[in-house]
Design a protein around this motif. Structure first.
Motif, PDB file in Angstrom:
ATOM      1  N   ALA A  24       0.829  -1.201   0.000  1.00  0.00           N
ATOM      2  CA  ALA A  24       0.000   0.000   0.000  1.00  0.00           C
ATOM      3  C   ALA A  24       0.866   1.255   0.000  1.00  0.00           C
ATOM      4  CB  ALA A  24      -0.928   0.000   1.219  1.00  0.00           C
ATOM      5  N   GLU A  25       1.971   1.224   0.736  1.00  0.00           N
ATOM      6  CA  GLU A  25       2.857   2.379   0.783  1.00  0.00           C
ATOM      7  C   GLU A  25       3.540   2.590  -0.564  1.00  0.00           C
ATOM      8  OE1 GLU A  25       5.399   2.449   4.254  1.00  0.00           O
ATOM      9  OE2 GLU A  25       3.961   1.248   5.373  1.00  0.00           O
ATOM     10  N   ILE A  26       3.907   1.485  -1.228  1.00  0.00           N
ATOM     11  CA  ILE A  26       4.496   1.579  -2.565  1.00  0.00           C
ATOM     12  C   ILE A  26       3.474   2.158  -3.542  1.00  0.00           C
ATOM     13  CG2 ILE A  26       5.305   0.225  -4.538  1.00  0.00           C
ATOM     14  CD1 ILE A  26       6.614  -1.691  -2.506  1.00  0.00           C
TER      15      ILE A  26
ATOM     16  N   TYR B 173      -4.196   7.766  -2.081  1.00  0.00           N
ATOM     17  CA  TYR B 173      -4.251   7.914  -0.629  1.00  0.00           C
ATOM     18  C   TYR B 173      -4.000   6.579   0.068  1.00  0.00           C
ATOM     19  CZ  TYR B 173      -6.160   8.916   4.016  1.00  0.00           C
ATOM     20  OH  TYR B 173      -6.330   9.055   5.366  1.00  0.00           O
ATOM     21  N   CYS B 174      -3.227   6.620   1.139  1.00  0.00           N
ATOM     22  CA  CYS B 174      -2.908   5.447   1.927  1.00  0.00           C
ATOM     23  C   CYS B 174      -3.218   5.742   3.393  1.00  0.00           C
ATOM     24  CB  CYS B 174      -1.430   5.098   1.742  1.00  0.00           C
ATOM     25  SG  CYS B 174      -0.853   3.682   2.670  1.00  0.00           S
ATOM     26  N   HIS B 175      -3.870   4.804   4.098  1.00  0.00           N
ATOM     27  CA  HIS B 175      -4.230   5.052   5.488  1.00  0.00           C
ATOM     28  C   HIS B 175      -4.198   3.753   6.291  1.00  0.00           C
ATOM     29  CE1 HIS B 175      -8.011   3.688   3.688  1.00  0.00           C
ATOM     30  NE2 HIS B 175      -8.389   3.331   4.909  1.00  0.00           N
TER      31      HIS B 175
ATOM     32  N   ASN C 180      -4.772  -3.715  11.085  1.00  0.00           N
ATOM     33  CA  ASN C 180      -3.358  -3.997  11.310  1.00  0.00           C
ATOM     34  C   ASN C 180      -2.436  -3.532  10.190  1.00  0.00           C
ATOM     35  OD1 ASN C 180      -3.257  -5.749  13.888  1.00  0.00           O
ATOM     36  ND2 ASN C 180      -4.917  -6.663  12.698  1.00  0.00           N
ATOM     37  N   PHE C 181      -2.994  -3.020   9.108  1.00  0.00           N
ATOM     38  CA  PHE C 181      -2.175  -2.688   7.951  1.00  0.00           C
ATOM     39  C   PHE C 181      -2.484  -1.291   7.417  1.00  0.00           C
ATOM     40  CE2 PHE C 181      -2.267  -7.360   7.643  1.00  0.00           C
ATOM     41  CZ  PHE C 181      -0.915  -7.619   7.506  1.00  0.00           C
ATOM     42  N   MET C 182      -1.482  -0.717   6.776  1.00  0.00           N
ATOM     43  CA  MET C 182      -1.732   0.418   5.901  1.00  0.00           C
ATOM     44  C   MET C 182      -2.465  -0.136   4.686  1.00  0.00           C
ATOM     45  SD  MET C 182      -0.523   3.025   7.453  1.00  0.00           S
ATOM     46  CE  MET C 182      -0.478   4.296   6.170  1.00  0.00           C
TER      47      MET C 182
END
Length: 245
Positions: free
Chosen positions: A58-60, A68-70, A74-76
């Protein structure tokens, strides 16, 4: 989160995130199982009418696709609409990522009519894309979808950068080579263009400078190279030099 899951020792704790002490959701557990099989790929997971990325993926995606990433449980997480899947897959692949597409194997209608309607959707990897393998039904479907819709996206934006270059495989055999000098070896190569089906193969004896191998690699200009688990020092040095350029 993925590392903490891998380090879980007791089967009774497999649903617990040891770092956050919170329970993994069924979807997160499903993602973790798939990620263990495809650690080197960015996974797009189909969830209804969108595809979701989790954790580092998700960050990649947020960085490379400007989405948008949030934090979610337990995970982004980040998501894209289903009809834009290939556009984003192409962009990730163009930046050098291996991308896996994980699809739902059940429809909502069939699941609602079945006995397991309250269980998690079954999902599996249906495509794994790299620079030389960015072809298949997904691409054709997305191109047709964009063509038939009123989306402002141009079809050329979908097809641009679809690679038409070679995927090259190299193997070596230095045994039982008559009159062999130090560094001499027999090399076999096979190059394919998945988009056209073109195949090129060759076998030749090369000297320590690997001049024959170099001329073939430079002429083919492959976008990907598959190497054996063990490679001679001379060949490895040449391949490293070419790919670094």
């Amino acid at each position: 989160s993925f590392k903490s899951y891998e380090n879980t020792q007791n089967t009774s704790d497999t649903t617990l995130n040891k770092r956050t002490k919170s329970i993994y959701t069924p979807l997160e557990l499903q993602f973790l199982e798939m990620k263990k099989q495809y650690k080197d790929a960015v996974l797009c997971v189909e969830c209804g009418y969108k595809y979701r990325f989790f954790g580092e993926d998700a960050e990649i995606a947020a960085k490379e696709l400007n989405i948008y990433c949030h934090q979610d449980h337990n995970f982004m997480t980040a998501s894209i609409p289903s009809h834009r899947l290939f556009v984003h897959v192409r962009r990730l692949v163009a930046k050098g990522y291996k991308v896996g597409v994980i699809k739902q194997m059940e429809t909502a209608a069939l699941k609602a009519a079945g006995e397991n309607k309250s269980s998690l959707f079954s999902r599996k990897l249906t495509a794994l894309y790299t620079k030389s393998t960015l072809i298949g039904e997904d691409i054709l479907f997305q191109i047709n979808l964009v063509s038939d819709s009123n989306d402002s996206l141009d079809v050329e934006d979908v097809t641009t950068d679809v690679p038409d270059n070679y995927l090259l495989c190299i193997c070596e055999n230095g045994e039982n080579l008559k009159g062999r000098k130090k560094g001499d070896i027999v090399i076999g190569i096979m190059a394919i263009q998945p988009t056209t089906g073109e195949v090129i193969f060759d076998s030749f004896q090369d000297c320590a400078s690997r001049s024959e191998l170099e001329s073939r690699v430079l002429r083919l200009q492959p976008v990907e190279i598959i190497l054996p688990s063990s490679l001679s020092d001379q060949s490895e040095k040449l391949i490293s030099s070419i790919t670094s350029m």
